[in-house]
Design an enzyme around this catalytic site. Sequence first.
Site, PDB file in Angstrom:
ATOM      1  N   GLN A 111      30.301 -48.638 107.793  1.00  0.00           N
ATOM      2  CA  GLN A 111      30.320 -49.696 106.785  1.00  0.00           C
ATOM      3  C   GLN A 111      31.577 -50.558 106.820  1.00  0.00           C
ATOM      4  O   GLN A 111      31.576 -51.659 106.283  1.00  0.00           O
ATOM      5  CB  GLN A 111      30.144 -49.093 105.396  1.00  0.00           C
ATOM      6  CG  GLN A 111      28.760 -48.475 105.205  1.00  0.00           C
ATOM      7  CD  GLN A 111      28.574 -47.865 103.835  1.00  0.00           C
ATOM      8  OE1 GLN A 111      28.901 -46.704 103.621  1.00  0.00           O
ATOM      9  NE2 GLN A 111      28.054 -48.630 102.895  1.00  0.00           N
ATOM     10  N   ARG A 166      38.997 -40.932 100.888  1.00  0.00           N
ATOM     11  CA  ARG A 166      37.823 -40.374 101.548  1.00  0.00           C
ATOM     12  C   ARG A 166      37.251 -41.422 102.503  1.00  0.00           C
ATOM     13  O   ARG A 166      36.826 -42.502 102.070  1.00  0.00           O
ATOM     14  CB  ARG A 166      36.760 -39.980 100.508  1.00  0.00           C
ATOM     15  CG  ARG A 166      35.494 -39.538 101.162  1.00  0.00           C
ATOM     16  CD  ARG A 166      34.377 -39.122 100.211  1.00  0.00           C
ATOM     17  NE  ARG A 166      33.217 -38.862 101.024  1.00  0.00           N
ATOM     18  CZ  ARG A 166      31.994 -39.359 100.836  1.00  0.00           C
ATOM     19  NH1 ARG A 166      31.742 -40.111  99.793  1.00  0.00           N
ATOM     20  NH2 ARG A 166      31.035 -39.086 101.678  1.00  0.00           N
ATOM     21  N   HIS A 198      28.548 -39.579 108.078  1.00  0.00           N
ATOM     22  CA  HIS A 198      28.033 -40.504 107.062  1.00  0.00           C
ATOM     23  C   HIS A 198      26.999 -41.401 107.739  1.00  0.00           C
ATOM     24  O   HIS A 198      27.179 -42.613 107.861  1.00  0.00           O
ATOM     25  CB  HIS A 198      29.187 -41.293 106.436  1.00  0.00           C
ATOM     26  CG  HIS A 198      28.874 -41.942 105.110  1.00  0.00           C
ATOM     27  ND1 HIS A 198      29.648 -41.752 103.977  1.00  0.00           N
ATOM     28  CD2 HIS A 198      27.889 -42.777 104.726  1.00  0.00           C
ATOM     29  CE1 HIS A 198      29.151 -42.454 102.966  1.00  0.00           C
ATOM     30  NE2 HIS A 198      28.084 -43.092 103.399  1.00  0.00           N
ATOM     31  N   GLU A 201      25.466 -37.169 101.554  1.00  0.00           N
ATOM     32  CA  GLU A 201      24.137 -37.423 101.007  1.00  0.00           C
ATOM     33  C   GLU A 201      22.991 -37.063 101.951  1.00  0.00           C
ATOM     34  O   GLU A 201      22.252 -37.953 102.419  1.00  0.00           O
ATOM     35  CB  GLU A 201      24.023 -38.888 100.583  1.00  0.00           C
ATOM     36  CG  GLU A 201      25.017 -39.277  99.509  1.00  0.00           C
ATOM     37  CD  GLU A 201      24.768 -40.675  98.929  1.00  0.00           C
ATOM     38  OE1 GLU A 201      23.933 -41.416  99.457  1.00  0.00           O
ATOM     39  OE2 GLU A 201      25.422 -41.009  97.919  1.00  0.00           O
ATOM     40  N   ASN A 238      28.083 -37.380  94.397  1.00  0.00           N
ATOM     41  CA  ASN A 238      28.032 -38.842  94.351  1.00  0.00           C
ATOM     42  C   ASN A 238      27.041 -39.193  93.255  1.00  0.00           C
ATOM     43  O   ASN A 238      25.928 -38.661  93.236  1.00  0.00           O
ATOM     44  CB  ASN A 238      27.489 -39.424  95.662  1.00  0.00           C
ATOM     45  CG  ASN A 238      28.391 -39.167  96.858  1.00  0.00           C
ATOM     46  OD1 ASN A 238      29.466 -38.564  96.740  1.00  0.00           O
ATOM     47  ND2 ASN A 238      27.956 -39.612  98.027  1.00  0.00           N
ATOM     48  N   TYR A 247      25.314 -42.476  90.825  1.00  0.00           N
ATOM     49  CA  TYR A 247      25.180 -43.900  90.495  1.00  0.00           C
ATOM     50  C   TYR A 247      24.331 -44.119  89.235  1.00  0.00           C
ATOM     51  O   TYR A 247      24.856 -44.561  88.228  1.00  0.00           O
ATOM     52  CB  TYR A 247      24.609 -44.679  91.695  1.00  0.00           C
ATOM     53  CG  TYR A 247      25.615 -44.762  92.831  1.00  0.00           C
ATOM     54  CD1 TYR A 247      26.530 -45.793  92.889  1.00  0.00           C
ATOM     55  CD2 TYR A 247      25.696 -43.764  93.812  1.00  0.00           C
ATOM     56  CE1 TYR A 247      27.488 -45.867  93.897  1.00  0.00           C
ATOM     57  CE2 TYR A 247      26.653 -43.820  94.823  1.00  0.00           C
ATOM     58  CZ  TYR A 247      27.550 -44.876  94.861  1.00  0.00           C
ATOM     59  OH  TYR A 247      28.501 -44.928  95.839  1.00  0.00           O
ATOM     60  N   GLU A 264      31.768 -40.041  95.088  1.00  0.00           N
ATOM     61  CA  GLU A 264      31.428 -41.472  95.007  1.00  0.00           C
ATOM     62  C   GLU A 264      30.935 -41.804  93.609  1.00  0.00           C
ATOM     63  O   GLU A 264      30.187 -41.018  93.013  1.00  0.00           O
ATOM     64  CB  GLU A 264      30.277 -41.861  95.957  1.00  0.00           C
ATOM     65  CG  GLU A 264      30.650 -42.018  97.383  1.00  0.00           C
ATOM     66  CD  GLU A 264      29.473 -42.470  98.256  1.00  0.00           C
ATOM     67  OE1 GLU A 264      28.587 -43.186  97.763  1.00  0.00           O
ATOM     68  OE2 GLU A 264      29.472 -42.074  99.431  1.00  0.00           O
ATOM     69  N   GLU A 279      26.491 -52.908 103.337  1.00  0.00           N
ATOM     70  CA  GLU A 279      25.692 -52.061 102.457  1.00  0.00           C
ATOM     71  C   GLU A 279      24.325 -51.774 103.101  1.00  0.00           C
ATOM     72  O   GLU A 279      23.274 -52.133 102.595  1.00  0.00           O
ATOM     73  CB  GLU A 279      25.573 -52.701 101.070  1.00  0.00           C
ATOM     74  CG  GLU A 279      24.735 -51.952 100.047  1.00  0.00           C
ATOM     75  CD  GLU A 279      25.094 -50.491  99.830  1.00  0.00           C
ATOM     76  OE1 GLU A 279      26.264 -50.108  99.996  1.00  0.00           O
ATOM     77  OE2 GLU A 279      24.178 -49.732  99.493  1.00  0.00           O
TER      78      GLU A 279
HETATM   79  C1  BGC Z   1      26.373 -44.057 100.104  1.00  0.00           C
HETATM   80  C2  BGC Z   1      27.199 -45.258 100.489  1.00  0.00           C
HETATM   81  C3  BGC Z   1      26.595 -46.492  99.870  1.00  0.00           C
HETATM   82  C4  BGC Z   1      26.660 -46.351  98.368  1.00  0.00           C
HETATM   83  C5  BGC Z   1      26.085 -47.532  97.614  1.00  0.00           C
HETATM   84  C6  BGC Z   1      25.867 -44.066  98.707  1.00  0.00           C
HETATM   85  O1  BGC Z   1      24.514 -43.784  98.693  1.00  0.00           O
HETATM   86  O2  BGC Z   1      27.010 -42.862 100.459  1.00  0.00           O
HETATM   87  O3  BGC Z   1      27.256 -45.323 101.876  1.00  0.00           O
HETATM   88  O4  BGC Z   1      27.233 -47.653 100.282  1.00  0.00           O
HETATM   89  O5  BGC Z   1      25.958 -45.218  97.967  1.00  0.00           O
HETATM   90  O6  BGC Z   1      24.746 -47.705  97.918  1.00  0.00           O
END
Ligand code: BGC
Length: 454
Positions: A21, A78, A122, A167, A288, A290, A362, A415
Amino acid sequence: MTADLSFPPGFRWGVSTSAYQIEGAVAEGGRGPSTWDTFCAEPGKVLNGETGAVACDHYHRYAEDVALMRELGIDTYRFSFSWPRIQPDGTGPGNAAGLDFYDRLIDTLLGAGISPAPTLYHWDTPQPLEDAGGWLSRDITERFADYASVLAARFADRVPMWITINEPMVLTLMGYSLGAHAPGKELMFDALPVAHHQLLAHGRAVQALRAGGGVNIGIASNHAPTWAASDSAEDVEAAGLYDNLINWLFADPVLLGKYPAGYEAAMPGPVEDDLKVISTPLDWFGINHYSPVSVGAATGQADTAATDGIPLPPGLPFEPRALEGYERTDFGWPIVPAAFGEILRTFKDRYGDRLPPIYITENGCAINDVPVDGVVDDQRRIAYLDGYLRSLRSAIDDGVDVRGYFQWSLMDNFEWAAGYSQRFGLVHVDFETLERTPKASYHWLHDVIAKNRE
Ligand code: BGC
């Protein structure tokens, strides 16, 4: 939310990135082709046909990037090793120029007082290994252990924290099940061996790293609460199935040494023996996080936000539904700070004393603000980070042992299938000039970190 932004003494602050990335320089230093080079070259796979060929050009600009990290005040970085840079064809003693690059990066970090925390994998597989079956083939677990040994031999003297795989769920789902990421296979449930082989590779790498002197080892696994779309028995059952598939299929084997009910029979190899390797005790577990996901029984109302716009095929026993009532990031992901604390409490409750300390490997958001008169005033990212950090702090108050928070990401970057359209960085990158501009959120996080060190 009442919790504040102060964290326990010794709490670690970091940022996360990954090789494909940010590095660019895909044809330099003896790097071999990766599955992401191949995938990007296929028309229609990545938005606007974009690729990681240049990305942030971090391969050449790493010193500038480390200086930005030092100014930010983080103590941990990281990043990921590019497997095709270290072993261009996936085997062998290691490519000198590739190893030298990471030597320079690690030494620059240490010189800036920042601990390197590299991830071994990754998602960028050496293409020759993919051609030999990739993660569908058990042989890759042997290759991965060998790769881990090469890295330990070279870097264990200077690396105080290691991460095996990023992931494994996403590579399985997006890479081999739905075909939205490299290597672009659409195998649906026939992709399950990819999950098993990554988990086995993880366990073998933990053992290989330790044998080579590596310490403080974990995994970076993505997890999110799965919320039933309604209280109906059908929706609750569907959400449970989905929850097993995206969360517990990947965490239970590592933390409990078993698969959720029904999965063991679908996995290849001597699964019981493999589970002993997969559950090799870790020093810590990386999460991680979100957004949460809402799931109901299949009715044809699926929302594709949970799969980045990729429709799921018909015939599945569940479907992700739109999560209404929340603001969204520019990527369309719902902003739900409370879900962060919730998934952490769920880990504590589910695993009890089998759960080692947690690191947040993350967390972050795509907010696509660009410079106006040289200033990137990304107030929505600040609001996101403020909310998520308070939620994290509330989980710590409830007894979840979280030792650090690594923000995704230091800078805007490639991304994946969304190309350069989604900006996750604390630092803006102009992809024409490659100029870096710290955003308002960078300065905000700087102050949060500084206050915690007072
Ligand atoms: C991943 C990253 C990605 C980020 C945002 C994660 O799923 O490890 O590589 O850029 O989320 O989508």
